[in-house]
Motif scaffolding. Structure first.
Motif, PDB file in Angstrom:
ATOM      1  N   MET A  47       0.828  -1.198   0.000  1.00 34.70           N
ATOM      2  CA  MET A  47       0.000   0.000   0.000  1.00 34.70           C
ATOM      3  C   MET A  47       0.870   1.259   0.000  1.00 34.70           C
ATOM      4  N   LYS A  48       1.961   1.235   0.771  1.00 35.81           N
ATOM      5  CA  LYS A  48       2.840   2.404   0.756  1.00 35.81           C
ATOM      6  C   LYS A  48       3.492   2.568  -0.616  1.00 35.81           C
ATOM      7  N   GLN A  49       3.862   1.452  -1.259  1.00 38.75           N
ATOM      8  CA  GLN A  49       4.427   1.530  -2.608  1.00 38.75           C
ATOM      9  C   GLN A  49       3.448   2.210  -3.563  1.00 38.75           C
ATOM     10  N   ALA A  50       2.179   1.833  -3.491  1.00 35.91           N
ATOM     11  CA  ALA A  50       1.177   2.416  -4.384  1.00 35.91           C
ATOM     12  C   ALA A  50       1.013   3.911  -4.117  1.00 35.91           C
ATOM     13  N   LEU A  51       1.063   4.299  -2.850  1.00 36.60           N
ATOM     14  CA  LEU A  51       0.855   5.705  -2.506  1.00 36.60           C
ATOM     15  C   LEU A  51       2.043   6.572  -2.909  1.00 36.60           C
ATOM     16  N   ASP A  67      -2.306  10.821  -4.714  1.00 37.53           N
ATOM     17  CA  ASP A  67      -3.055  10.837  -5.977  1.00 37.53           C
ATOM     18  C   ASP A  67      -3.786   9.505  -6.104  1.00 37.53           C
ATOM     19  N   LEU A  68      -5.079   9.537  -5.867  1.00 36.06           N
ATOM     20  CA  LEU A  68      -5.882   8.309  -5.835  1.00 36.06           C
ATOM     21  C   LEU A  68      -5.836   7.558  -7.162  1.00 36.06           C
ATOM     22  N   LEU A  69      -5.996   8.269  -8.282  1.00 36.21           N
ATOM     23  CA  LEU A  69      -6.086   7.594  -9.581  1.00 36.21           C
ATOM     24  C   LEU A  69      -4.751   6.948  -9.969  1.00 36.21           C
ATOM     25  N   GLU A  70      -3.632   7.671  -9.751  1.00 36.21           N
ATOM     26  CA  GLU A  70      -2.332   7.099 -10.081  1.00 36.21           C
ATOM     27  C   GLU A  70      -2.043   5.871  -9.216  1.00 36.21           C
ATOM     28  N   SER A  71      -2.370   5.944  -7.949  1.00 35.93           N
ATOM     29  CA  SER A  71      -2.154   4.802  -7.063  1.00 35.93           C
ATOM     30  C   SER A  71      -3.052   3.628  -7.457  1.00 35.93           C
ATOM     31  N   PHE A  72      -4.246   3.938  -7.937  1.00 40.72           N
ATOM     32  CA  PHE A  72      -5.158   2.896  -8.428  1.00 40.72           C
ATOM     33  C   PHE A  72      -4.540   2.161  -9.611  1.00 40.72           C
ATOM     34  N   GLU A  73      -3.938   2.897 -10.551  1.00 38.37           N
ATOM     35  CA  GLU A  73      -3.321   2.259 -11.715  1.00 38.37           C
ATOM     36  C   GLU A  73      -2.175   1.339 -11.299  1.00 38.37           C
ATOM     37  N   ILE A  74      -1.419   1.753 -10.280  1.00 42.51           N
ATOM     38  CA  ILE A  74      -0.295   0.926  -9.810  1.00 42.51           C
ATOM     39  C   ILE A  74      -0.798  -0.338  -9.136  1.00 42.51           C
ATOM     40  N   LEU A  75      -1.828  -0.188  -8.321  1.00 42.58           N
ATOM     41  CA  LEU A  75      -2.260  -1.308  -7.485  1.00 42.58           C
ATOM     42  C   LEU A  75      -3.088  -2.341  -8.244  1.00 42.58           C
TER      43      LEU A  75
END
Length: 742
Positions: free
Chosen positions: A128-132, A153-161
């Motif tokens: 989760m920290k990596q995604a954030l 950034d919610l959307l960018e973290s969503f793309e990663i996760l």
């Protein structure tokens, strides 16, 4: 608290915490947000500016043996956020405790996009920290100790996760020291040959499992031939748990790069592995890459090089180290790190703007070559000093021409006892382990120069050359040699012992003049002392004295004497002298070994000193067999928690006695092999290697002589008794001589 948080995150609970509202001061991160396994959140306003109240990094746990980690991890909106009242309606809320629920909400949304059957496989505090942090938007202006990775950034973290596969990574993954101001303070000062290592602590995030290991030592891969001028020593977590570890880069430019000017680029590669997950047969592995870009300049002249002593600053939180300014009633602890890049960061910027290069010493004084530096800067230090440090510093100043600048602080035993408080958590009385600075230790250090501080606590305003300054809880000078320059001003003594005096003075008497600034030529070197450090510390500063620091450094580093500071009226025709019995004394009711890097410790150069002296006692020193406990500090067990107090003592620490060469056991070992002292520093391993070598050598000699003896006996059985007796006697004499020598 640390242990409880580890337990929480090790059980796969994602913890989000506010970084604190102690901004804009640096080094003010709050626990548990400053822990590497926790997502620490800072605050911004709607214009993407860091909120003034948001606490700044760096984390202070690693100081002094490395610079702190990057924190906060991310920032979120935390100023004038609409929230509900306890009764009805809405109200505006501000604080990092408002920003952290925003990030907690982001985490919940990100969790919701992971299919339930995969959550246990890929969802953990590290992933989760990596995604954030990888999805965060970097802000323009704030540095990494203000914004971390940037705005969440919610959307960018969503793309990663959504396409995440368990892996390890390094945060931050790019260290571009040419990118200012984001990589402040490192972008403010380029690397150069001959300097102390520049240390950066990165965080390893291991999304593969709660426990992990470094598979092999990290490696440096330069992009160009010039990159071979960079030498990196790595220190890192032996065990990565829970979910996180550290990777410290100790960076130096090699001697052959003394005239190089330019940029060095390359990658640091480290491989991480974790045990197989449930249902898997092979270990999980991941390769982490840290991109590095550094500025390099030719080695600056000696007069412009300052060495900042970090080693003798006791870091919070091991003990009750009191605040430096006693005027500040709501902040009793000195907890901001006392580092160039925390509460002295404004001073650091000023020195760089003035053309000085500042290096950090995280090891004893025996671990630096004085011929490379114009000034050793000692500010607000609380620790003790090895006797070898005292002797080396005297030689460095008098014979090597090193400049010494000391900014002290208050020290008064009666006031310390008065400052104790009862801690409900430990159910014990806590009392300061020292004053604002450790004046008895500083007096020992300065004794070879005939200098000493007293135990007054002085407050007041004064002027030098039209510059207004505030003296806030500083001490006075009670010893200074003849022909030195002393500046005295009228102050009130606010110490407990000076309370009666103050009552009389306030009744109509004039304030007493107290000496606070001294300047002295000492052999080839120069010394400047000042009794207060608050004017350099951005935490509780009323007025700064950077102008005075510059004049002092001009003197100590370049022998430039300001006409006002060195006026004839300030010159001492007779020495200033206070008897030993009236000098500030150590408290003997405090177990100083709990907090000190000196008392009860070995003298050794650490990995933050020059490469050629790591693991040794220092430059050109042969110190062996030293006492573990410093005289005057008794190891006691009070049985009532940290800093428990029963009273105070005025006893002085006994004087050190100088060792004669050959007194120590180590010297006897070396004299057996070489018949003389070595010309190189003794390695730490010599404490067991040398005895082992001697023992093995002795055993081999005895065995060889025994075999020769028996061969001769067989040959001489037919020979005459006279020759047989003689040979046997000679062999026996040789054997006994070797045995006695062994």
């Amino acid at each position: 608290m640390v242990l409880q948080v580890w337990e929480i995150t090790a059980n796969n609970i994602i913890m989000v915490s506010a970084i604190g509202n102690d901004g804009p001061l640096y080094g003010t991160l709050n626990n548990p947000a400053d822990q590497s396994d926790v997502i620490g959140v800072g605050g911004i306003d709607y214009s993407d500016h860091i909120a003034s109240f948001s606490s700044r990094g760096m984390s202070t746990w690693e100081i002094p043996h490395g610079y702190g980690r990057v924190k906060p991890d991310v920032v979120a909106y935390g100023r004038e956020i609409m929230g509900s009242k306890i009764s009805t309606g809405c109200k505006q809320l501000s604080g990092t405790s408002v920003a952290s629920p925003v990030v907690a909400g982001v985490v919940c949304l990100l969790v919701s996009i992971i299919p339930e059957n995969r959550r246990k496989e890929i969802l953990n505090p590290a992933s989760m920290k990596q995604a954030l942090v990888e999805g965060a938007a970097k802000l323009v202006g704030p540095n990494m100790y203000e914004q971390g990775a940037g705005r969440v950034d919610l959307l960018e973290s969503f793309e990663i996760l959504k396409s995440y596969q368990p892996r390890a990574s390094i945060f931050p993954s790019i260290l571009d020291y040419t990118n200012c101001p984001y990589t402040w303070p490192f972008c403010r000062q380029a690397l150069y040959s001959g300097a102390m290592p520049v240390i950066f602590n990165a965080t390893i995030l291991n999304g593969m499992g709660v426990i992990g290991y470094v598979q092999s030592p990290p490696t440096w891969h330069p992009s160009t031939e010039e990159g071979n001028l960079l030498r990196i020593h790595f220190t890192y977590s032996e065990v990565i748990w829970p979910w996180t570890g550290y990777l410290a880069l100790h960076m130096q430019i090699k001697e052959e790069g003394g005239h190089f000017s330019g940029v060095i680029e390359g990658n640091v590669i480290v491989r991480i592995f974790s045990p197989p997950a449930q249902g898997e047969k092979t270990a999980r592995t991941s390769t982490c890459v840290l991109q590095l870009k550094l500025n390099v300049v030719p080695t600056p002249p000696r007069s412009k090089r300052i060495l900042w002593d970090q080693f003798h600053s006791i870091k919070y939180p091991p003990g009750y180290i009191p605040r430096d300014s006693l005027d500040v009633r709501n902040d009793i602890l000195d907890w901001h790190g006392d580092h160039l890049h925390t509460n002295f960061h404004i001073m650091f910027n000023m020195l760089r703007d003035a053309g000085y290069y500042v290096e950090t010493l995280g090891s004893p004084f025996t671990c630096f070559d004085a011929s490379h530096y114009g000034t050793l800067l000692l500010v607000d230090l609380e620790d003790e000093y090895f006797q070898e440090e005292i002797e080396k510093l005297r030689d460095d100043v008098i014979n090597t021409g090193l400049g010494l600048a000391v900014f002290a602080e208050w020290y008064n035993v009666d006031t310390m006892v008065k400052m104790r408080f009862f801690d409900d958590n430990t159910r014990s009385w806590w009392t300061p382990v020292t004053g604002g600075a450790n004046i008895p230790a500083l007096n020992d250090l300065l004794e070879p120069f005939g200098i000493a501080f007293g135990d007054k606590i002085l407050n007041g305003d004064f002027y030098i050359d039209g510059e207004h300054s505030r003296y806030a809880s500083g001490t006075d000078i009670v010893r200074f040699p003849r022909d030195g320059y002393i500046h005295s001003f009228p102050f009130l003594d606010s110490s407990e012992s000076g309370a009666t005096q103050n009552v009389l003075l306030n009744s109509g008497m004039n304030k007493a003049d107290s000496p606070i600034l001294g300047l002295l030529d000492a052999g080839e070197g120069r010394i400047a002392i000042y009794g207060d450090s608050n004017c350099l510390d951005s935490s509780h500063m009323v007025t700064n004295c950077y102008w005075l620091l510059r004049k002092i450094l001009d003197f100590t580093g370049s022998n430039i004497k300001d006409p006002v500071l060195f006026s004839e009226s300030a010159k001492q025709d007779v020495p200033l002298y206070e008897d030993d019995t009236r000098l500030p004394s150590r408290r003997t009711d405090v177990n100083y070994t709990l907090y000190s890097a000196v008392t009860g410790k070995d003298l050794i150069c650490r990995s933050d000193s020059r490469f050629e002296v790591w693991g040794t006692k220092g430059y050109n020193l042969h110190v062996r067999g030293r006492n573990k406990i410093m005289p005057g500090h008794h190891v006691i067990d009070l049985g009532r928690g940290l800093n428990s107090t029963f009273g105070s003592s005025r006893s002085r620490r006994p004087k050190f006695t100088k060792k004669r060469k050959g007194d120590s056991l180590g010297n006897r070992y070396f004299s057996l092999l070489y018949r003389d002292e070595l010309d190189v520093p003794e390695l730490v391993a010599s404490h067991w290697v040398v005895p082992a070598i001697v023992a093995v050598t002795g055993f081999v000699l005895i065995l060889s002589i025994w075999r020769i003896h028996h061969k001769r006996r067989r040959r001489r059985r037919s020979a005459s008794g006279r020759f047989e007796s003689f040979d046997r006697g000679r062999t026996r004499v040789n054997f006994e001589f070797i045995y006695v020598d062994q």
